[in-house]
Design an enzyme around this catalytic site. Sequence first.
Site, PDB file in Angstrom:
ATOM      1  N   ARG A   1       0.863  -1.195   0.000  1.00 18.03           N
ATOM      2  CA  ARG A   1       0.000   0.000   0.000  1.00 18.03           C
ATOM      3  C   ARG A   1       0.888   1.230   0.000  1.00 18.03           C
ATOM      4  O   ARG A   1       2.098   1.141   0.217  1.00 18.03           O
ATOM      5  CB  ARG A   1      -0.848   0.065   1.278  1.00 18.03           C
TER       6      ARG A   1
ATOM      7  N   ASP B   1       6.690 -10.135   8.561  1.00 19.83           N
ATOM      8  CA  ASP B   1       6.573  -9.098   9.576  1.00 19.83           C
ATOM      9  C   ASP B   1       8.002  -8.662   9.886  1.00 19.83           C
ATOM     10  O   ASP B   1       8.778  -9.438  10.465  1.00 19.83           O
ATOM     11  CB  ASP B   1       5.879  -9.681  10.817  1.00 19.83           C
TER      12      ASP B   1
ATOM     13  N   TYR C   1       6.784   7.166  17.664  1.00 18.03           N
ATOM     14  CA  TYR C   1       6.986   7.269  16.208  1.00 18.03           C
ATOM     15  C   TYR C   1       8.113   8.256  15.909  1.00 18.03           C
ATOM     16  O   TYR C   1       9.033   7.964  15.133  1.00 18.03           O
ATOM     17  CB  TYR C   1       5.671   7.708  15.552  1.00 18.03           C
TER      18      TYR C   1
HETATM   19  P1  NAP Z   1       0.594   2.818   5.060  1.00 15.88           P
HETATM   20  O1  NAP Z   1      -0.216   3.313   3.919  1.00 15.88           O
HETATM   21  O2  NAP Z   1      -0.046   2.633   6.383  1.00 15.88           O
HETATM   22  O3  NAP Z   1       1.319   1.466   4.617  1.00 15.88           O
HETATM   23  C1  NAP Z   1       2.147   0.803   5.527  1.00 15.88           C
HETATM   24  C2  NAP Z   1       2.851  -0.341   4.841  1.00 15.88           C
HETATM   25  O4  NAP Z   1       3.738  -0.960   5.807  1.00 15.88           O
HETATM   26  C3  NAP Z   1       1.898  -1.420   4.353  1.00 15.88           C
HETATM   27  O5  NAP Z   1       2.393  -1.965   3.162  1.00 15.88           O
HETATM   28  C4  NAP Z   1       1.964  -2.447   5.476  1.00 15.88           C
HETATM   29  O6  NAP Z   1       1.727  -3.783   5.047  1.00 15.88           O
HETATM   30  C5  NAP Z   1       3.419  -2.336   5.882  1.00 15.88           C
HETATM   31  N1  NAP Z   1       3.648  -2.850   7.215  1.00 15.88           N
HETATM   32  C6  NAP Z   1       3.082  -2.470   8.389  1.00 15.88           C
HETATM   33  N2  NAP Z   1       3.552  -3.229   9.386  1.00 15.88           N
HETATM   34  C7  NAP Z   1       4.416  -4.115   8.835  1.00 15.88           C
HETATM   35  C8  NAP Z   1       5.225  -5.138   9.355  1.00 15.88           C
HETATM   36  N3  NAP Z   1       5.225  -5.471  10.655  1.00 15.88           N
HETATM   37  N4  NAP Z   1       6.016  -5.836   8.490  1.00 15.88           N
HETATM   38  C9  NAP Z   1       6.018  -5.542   7.174  1.00 15.88           C
HETATM   39  N5  NAP Z   1       5.267  -4.588   6.625  1.00 15.88           N
HETATM   40  C10 NAP Z   1       4.481  -3.875   7.463  1.00 15.88           C
HETATM   41  O7  NAP Z   1       1.829   3.806   5.350  1.00 15.88           O
HETATM   42  P2  NAP Z   1       2.622   4.804   4.369  1.00 15.88           P
HETATM   43  O8  NAP Z   1       2.065   6.156   4.560  1.00 15.88           O
HETATM   44  O9  NAP Z   1       2.722   4.221   3.023  1.00 15.88           O
HETATM   45  O10 NAP Z   1       4.035   4.799   5.097  1.00 15.88           O
HETATM   46  C11 NAP Z   1       5.143   4.055   4.615  1.00 15.88           C
HETATM   47  C12 NAP Z   1       6.379   4.512   5.358  1.00 15.88           C
HETATM   48  O11 NAP Z   1       6.558   5.909   5.154  1.00 15.88           O
HETATM   49  C13 NAP Z   1       6.291   4.333   6.863  1.00 15.88           C
HETATM   50  O12 NAP Z   1       7.557   3.982   7.375  1.00 15.88           O
HETATM   51  C14 NAP Z   1       5.903   5.708   7.354  1.00 15.88           C
HETATM   52  O13 NAP Z   1       6.296   5.924   8.683  1.00 15.88           O
HETATM   53  C15 NAP Z   1       6.654   6.569   6.391  1.00 15.88           C
HETATM   54  N6  NAP Z   1       6.142   7.931   6.236  1.00 15.88           N
HETATM   55  C16 NAP Z   1       4.855   8.172   5.865  1.00 15.88           C
HETATM   56  C17 NAP Z   1       4.425   9.479   5.705  1.00 15.88           C
HETATM   57  C18 NAP Z   1       3.031   9.827   5.259  1.00 15.88           C
HETATM   58  O14 NAP Z   1       2.684  11.022   5.311  1.00 15.88           O
HETATM   59  N7  NAP Z   1       2.228   8.901   4.808  1.00 15.88           N
HETATM   60  C19 NAP Z   1       5.299  10.534   5.926  1.00 15.88           C
HETATM   61  C20 NAP Z   1       6.606  10.250   6.313  1.00 15.88           C
HETATM   62  C21 NAP Z   1       7.020   8.956   6.444  1.00 15.88           C
HETATM   63  P3  NAP Z   1       0.238  -4.452   5.092  1.00 15.88           P
HETATM   64  O15 NAP Z   1      -0.584  -3.648   4.124  1.00 15.88           O
HETATM   65  O16 NAP Z   1       0.463  -5.831   4.617  1.00 15.88           O
HETATM   66  O17 NAP Z   1      -0.238  -4.312   6.474  1.00 15.88           O
END
Ligand code: NAP
Length: 265
Positions: free
Chosen positions: A13, A65, A169
């Site tokens: 995702r 995981d 976080y």
């Molecule tokens: P997201 O839409 O919630 O997606 C999270 C992803 O991480 C999903 O693919 C999920 O897999 C996977 N995941 C969660 N727990 C896991 C685990 N234990 N082992 C393996 N995979 C796991 O989040 P996102 O916004 O794309 O964020 C991705 C990264 O960017 C994160 O590290 C987040 O902190 C960072 N980030 C996000 C933002 C933002 O504004 N969105 C900004 C800065 C940094 P499943 O779908 O299979 O659960």
Amino acid sequence: MANPTALVTGASRGIGQGISIELARAGFNVVVNYAGSEDGARRTAEECAEAAGENDIQTHIVRCDVGKAADRERMIGAAREQFGSLELLVNNAGITSIGRRDVLEAREEEFDALMAINLKGPYFLTQLAANWMRERDTSAEQSSPRFAPKVVTVSSISAYAVSTNRGDYCMAKAALGMMTKVYAARLAEFGINVFEVCPGVIASDMTAPVKEKYDKMFADGFTPIRRWGQPEDVGRAIVAIAEGYFPYSTGDTINVDGGFQIRQL
Ligand code: NAP
């Protein structure tokens, strides 16, 4: 010559999906990791194939995981069996603060669960990947810098911007910056460059619950570039690293944040 291979954690995702698609478009094979969303991982693989077009890339979906040692070992083993070498590790998987509790109400078991996924996972997955990368045959990278192995870790503006209801976080993201420098210093002698990519506010499931708040903030000029970041914005920055356009840089942070980090008076 065969394609280079990237392993992207949390690729089912959001940002990880966007990174995978951009890497596939650039001609990388992709190991698509997920934790629970198998359907999402399949969609990522389909979109990778579509984006790759004429590039004959392969994808391989692996459930893992990242917080669990046995899962990490199994995923690296599966990638090794499928592709034989790894040119890029992208530590992207992460969760937001469980319960988003005020720091004065934070709970220890929730802290431990977040740290396992957001910090311990990338630290030890990088160790596994780097030890594999060290063993490589270096002949391919003489002809193309995209074959020189690299590690990219996705941190966040939360590494330096405080949210008092997401202390764990913020702390985990800050630690990933130091992790990048530690591995950069250790892996340079093996020709492995290491980077931190620091996204701002990116449209994904993680930010969906706070969409209205940020819609308004962007409209009010929260960032000089007045729009939400998109997963492909992060993906393109990572492609620039993956292609080898930063051969004399390591331990660096690339901001993908619409200019959020600029201080203004
Ligand atoms: P997201 O839409 O919630 O997606 C999270 C992803 O991480 C999903 O693919 C999920 O897999 C996977 N995941 C969660 N727990 C896991 C685990 N234990 N082992 C393996 N995979 C796991 O989040 P996102 O916004 O794309 O964020 C991705 C990264 O960017 C994160 O590290 C987040 O902190 C960072 N980030 C996000 C933002 C933002 O504004 N969105 C900004 C800065 C940094 P499943 O779908 O299979 O659960």
